[in-house]
Design a protein around this motif. Structure first.
Motif, PDB file in Angstrom:
ATOM      1  N   PHE A  42       0.779  -1.229   0.000  1.00  0.00           N
ATOM      2  CA  PHE A  42       0.000   0.000   0.000  1.00  0.00           C
ATOM      3  C   PHE A  42       0.819   1.292   0.000  1.00  0.00           C
ATOM      4  O   PHE A  42       0.259   2.363  -0.203  1.00  0.00           O
ATOM      5  N   ASP A  43       2.132   1.232   0.247  1.00  0.00           N
ATOM      6  CA  ASP A  43       2.911   2.455   0.402  1.00  0.00           C
ATOM      7  C   ASP A  43       3.962   2.663  -0.687  1.00  0.00           C
ATOM      8  O   ASP A  43       4.810   3.533  -0.558  1.00  0.00           O
ATOM      9  N   ASN A  47       1.465   3.884  -5.454  1.00  0.00           N
ATOM     10  CA  ASN A  47       0.421   3.105  -4.782  1.00  0.00           C
ATOM     11  C   ASN A  47      -0.997   3.411  -5.254  1.00  0.00           C
ATOM     12  O   ASN A  47      -1.893   2.575  -5.115  1.00  0.00           O
ATOM     13  N   GLU A  48      -1.206   4.583  -5.835  1.00  0.00           N
ATOM     14  CA  GLU A  48      -2.567   4.906  -6.267  1.00  0.00           C
ATOM     15  C   GLU A  48      -3.000   4.040  -7.456  1.00  0.00           C
ATOM     16  O   GLU A  48      -4.191   3.956  -7.774  1.00  0.00           O
ATOM     17  N   LYS A  49      -2.037   3.376  -8.100  1.00  0.00           N
ATOM     18  CA  LYS A  49      -2.357   2.526  -9.251  1.00  0.00           C
ATOM     19  C   LYS A  49      -2.384   1.038  -8.898  1.00  0.00           C
ATOM     20  O   LYS A  49      -2.640   0.202  -9.769  1.00  0.00           O
ATOM     21  N   ASN A  50      -2.088   0.700  -7.651  1.00  0.00           N
ATOM     22  CA  ASN A  50      -2.080  -0.712  -7.261  1.00  0.00           C
ATOM     23  C   ASN A  50      -3.436  -1.362  -7.504  1.00  0.00           C
ATOM     24  O   ASN A  50      -4.485  -0.721  -7.342  1.00  0.00           O
ATOM     25  N   LYS A  51      -3.411  -2.638  -7.884  1.00  0.00           N
ATOM     26  CA  LYS A  51      -4.634  -3.398  -8.109  1.00  0.00           C
ATOM     27  C   LYS A  51      -4.626  -4.630  -7.208  1.00  0.00           C
ATOM     28  O   LYS A  51      -3.757  -5.492  -7.337  1.00  0.00           O
ATOM     29  N   ILE A  52      -5.572  -4.708  -6.273  1.00  0.00           N
ATOM     30  CA  ILE A  52      -5.649  -5.823  -5.346  1.00  0.00           C
ATOM     31  C   ILE A  52      -7.088  -6.342  -5.324  1.00  0.00           C
ATOM     32  O   ILE A  52      -8.016  -5.611  -4.994  1.00  0.00           O
ATOM     33  N   GLN A  64      -6.259 -13.647  -2.135  1.00  0.00           N
ATOM     34  CA  GLN A  64      -5.953 -12.342  -2.726  1.00  0.00           C
ATOM     35  C   GLN A  64      -5.057 -12.508  -3.948  1.00  0.00           C
ATOM     36  O   GLN A  64      -4.276 -13.446  -4.042  1.00  0.00           O
ATOM     37  N   TYR A  65      -5.191 -11.566  -4.874  1.00  0.00           N
ATOM     38  CA  TYR A  65      -4.366 -11.526  -6.085  1.00  0.00           C
ATOM     39  C   TYR A  65      -4.009 -10.059  -6.314  1.00  0.00           C
ATOM     40  O   TYR A  65      -4.896  -9.225  -6.477  1.00  0.00           O
ATOM     41  N   SER A  66      -2.711  -9.747  -6.280  1.00  0.00           N
ATOM     42  CA  SER A  66      -2.277  -8.348  -6.309  1.00  0.00           C
ATOM     43  C   SER A  66      -1.303  -8.075  -7.448  1.00  0.00           C
ATOM     44  O   SER A  66      -0.452  -8.904  -7.761  1.00  0.00           O
ATOM     45  N   ASN A  67      -1.429  -6.905  -8.019  1.00  0.00           N
ATOM     46  CA  ASN A  67      -0.423  -6.354  -8.923  1.00  0.00           C
ATOM     47  C   ASN A  67      -0.019  -4.993  -8.376  1.00  0.00           C
ATOM     48  O   ASN A  67      -0.846  -4.081  -8.286  1.00  0.00           O
ATOM     49  N   ILE A  68       1.261  -4.873  -7.985  1.00  0.00           N
ATOM     50  CA  ILE A  68       1.772  -3.628  -7.426  1.00  0.00           C
ATOM     51  C   ILE A  68       2.354  -2.785  -8.542  1.00  0.00           C
ATOM     52  O   ILE A  68       3.215  -3.244  -9.303  1.00  0.00           O
ATOM     53  N   SER A  69       1.899  -1.556  -8.632  1.00  0.00           N
ATOM     54  CA  SER A  69       2.329  -0.680  -9.713  1.00  0.00           C
ATOM     55  C   SER A  69       3.799  -0.280  -9.560  1.00  0.00           C
ATOM     56  O   SER A  69       4.264   0.023  -8.463  1.00  0.00           O
ATOM     57  N   THR A  70       4.520  -0.319 -10.664  1.00  0.00           N
ATOM     58  CA  THR A  70       5.900   0.161 -10.676  1.00  0.00           C
ATOM     59  C   THR A  70       6.173   0.746 -12.050  1.00  0.00           C
ATOM     60  O   THR A  70       5.328   0.708 -12.943  1.00  0.00           O
ATOM     61  N   TRP A 194      11.905   3.994  -0.968  1.00  0.00           N
ATOM     62  CA  TRP A 194      10.879   3.040  -0.534  1.00  0.00           C
ATOM     63  C   TRP A 194      11.458   1.634  -0.363  1.00  0.00           C
ATOM     64  O   TRP A 194      11.247   0.997   0.671  1.00  0.00           O
ATOM     65  N   ARG A 195      12.216   1.186  -1.355  1.00  0.00           N
ATOM     66  CA  ARG A 195      12.662  -0.211  -1.376  1.00  0.00           C
ATOM     67  C   ARG A 195      13.664  -0.537  -0.277  1.00  0.00           C
ATOM     68  O   ARG A 195      13.578  -1.607   0.349  1.00  0.00           O
ATOM     69  N   TYR A 196      14.608   0.372  -0.008  1.00  0.00           N
ATOM     70  CA  TYR A 196      15.710   0.032   0.889  1.00  0.00           C
ATOM     71  C   TYR A 196      15.755   0.820   2.192  1.00  0.00           C
ATOM     72  O   TYR A 196      16.418   0.396   3.136  1.00  0.00           O
ATOM     73  N   PHE A 197      15.078   1.966   2.251  1.00  0.00           N
ATOM     74  CA  PHE A 197      15.140   2.772   3.470  1.00  0.00           C
ATOM     75  C   PHE A 197      13.828   2.772   4.255  1.00  0.00           C
ATOM     76  O   PHE A 197      13.840   2.927   5.472  1.00  0.00           O
ATOM     77  N   ASP A 198      12.702   2.618   3.569  1.00  0.00           N
ATOM     78  CA  ASP A 198      11.399   2.668   4.245  1.00  0.00           C
ATOM     79  C   ASP A 198      10.932   1.299   4.729  1.00  0.00           C
ATOM     80  O   ASP A 198      10.057   1.226   5.594  1.00  0.00           O
TER      81      ASP A 198
END
Length: 316
Positions: A42-43, A47-52, A64-70, A194-198
């Motif tokens: 979610f973060d 994230n506004e384009k994520n599809k869950i 659940q089936y998720s596609n995380i936007s990148t 996001w990936r390494y510090f958050d």
């Protein structure tokens, strides 16, 4: 909610149930399960384009089936896409076609996207190949290599460990033109943050690499564990810097009491020069890189592993 199965988009009121589902199916290792799931699903920067899409039964999420936007980058072009994440169903509800139903509903909503990538084990690959409607193609299997840190004869660059993300604000991540002819995840400042510090309880070690003139040459992200320096991410500007940077990575390992460097990548011609001196190792569980192509993509053959730069850090 009735006891009738419902398949619809994720409802934030069911967050605890969502966490339970992921933990029950995969066994979350992180000390803070709730924060990890919030970070992962979610973060993210897009994230506004994520599809869950979830399956609901008796006031709980059972699948659940998720596609995380990148975003991806190719020849300095930014391409929107998705990463398929942790699709799962509770044991008592498997064999009812829920994954197929959820994926069908999800992909109806993401057809405007160019493609989705995913990472799967052998069991997941069998499901992808034998289930109608998934449309995932196996691009290749990730390969693991190790390299002893001793006997370092190469001339090396300098390095600095980055403790604060603000120290990277002035870094131009678009300088890494060495990768411009390949398709890869767009590791810009927001993604790196996001990936390494958050990420909660991440324990990553981020190092900037620079030359005698204090010019940034690249960066490397390590995860140190039991004598191994696991290279999660690695980015440099020029291919000619590889030998010298390998020496630098060894120095980082030695300083941190590491005996071996270890890296896992999608093997192709790009990596040939990098792995001189490395030893290939076999892992008990293979990881496969997969792709689901939604629309025709003419710029580059995304089903050819030679066109990708994929590393351990791309697996969320």
């Amino acid at each position: 909610m009735s006891n009738k199965m419902e398949i619809k988009e994720y409802d934030s009121n069911f967050f605890d149930s969502f966490v339970y589902l992921i933990d029950n199916c995969f066994g979350i290792k992180n000390n803070d399960k709730n924060k990890l799931i919030k970070w992962k699903f979610f973060d993210n920067p897009n994230n506004e384009k994520n599809k869950i899409v979830c399956s609901y039964y008796e006031d709980k999420i059972v699948g659940q089936y998720s596609n995380i936007s990148t975003s991806f980058i190719y020849q300095e072009n930014i391409i929107n896409g998705y990463i398929c994440q942790d699709m799962c169903v509770l044991k008592d509800f498997r064999g009812k076609g829920l994954i197929s139903k959820m994926s069908s509903k999800l992909y109806f909503d993401v057809l405007e996207s160019t493609f989705s990538i995913g990472f799967s084990n052998e069991q997941g690959v069998k499901v992808d190949k034998n289930s109608k409607g998934y449309g995932y193609n196996v691009i290749g299997k990730l390969t693991s290599y190790i390299l002893p840190t001793f006997l370092n004869f190469n001339k090396t660059y300098f390095y600095k460990k980055i403790e604060n993300i603000n120290d990277l604000k002035n870094i131009n991540f678009n300088e890494f033109g060495y990768f411009s002819e390949y398709l890869k995840i767009n590791s810009d400042f927001n993604y790196i943050k996001w990936r390494y510090f958050d990420k909660p309880n991440s324990n990553y070690s981020f190092f900037l690499i620079y030359d005698e003139k204090q010019k940034n040459i690249g960066y490397v992200v390590f995860y140190f564990k039991k004598g191994f320096g696991n290279i999660y991410d690695f980015n440099i500007i020029k291919e000619t810097d590889i030998k010298r940077i390998i020496g630098t990575l060894k120095n980082i390992g030695i300083e941190n009491k590491i005996f071996f460097l270890r890296i896992q990548i999608l093997k192709n011609n790009f990596w040939k020069n990098f792995f001189k001196g490395f030893f290939k190792i076999n892992k008990r569980e293979n990881i496969y890189f997969t792709n689901k192509n939604h629309n025709i993509f003419n710029k580059i053959d995304i089903l050819n592993k030679e066109n990708w730069i994929i590393k351990t850090g791309d697996i969320l």
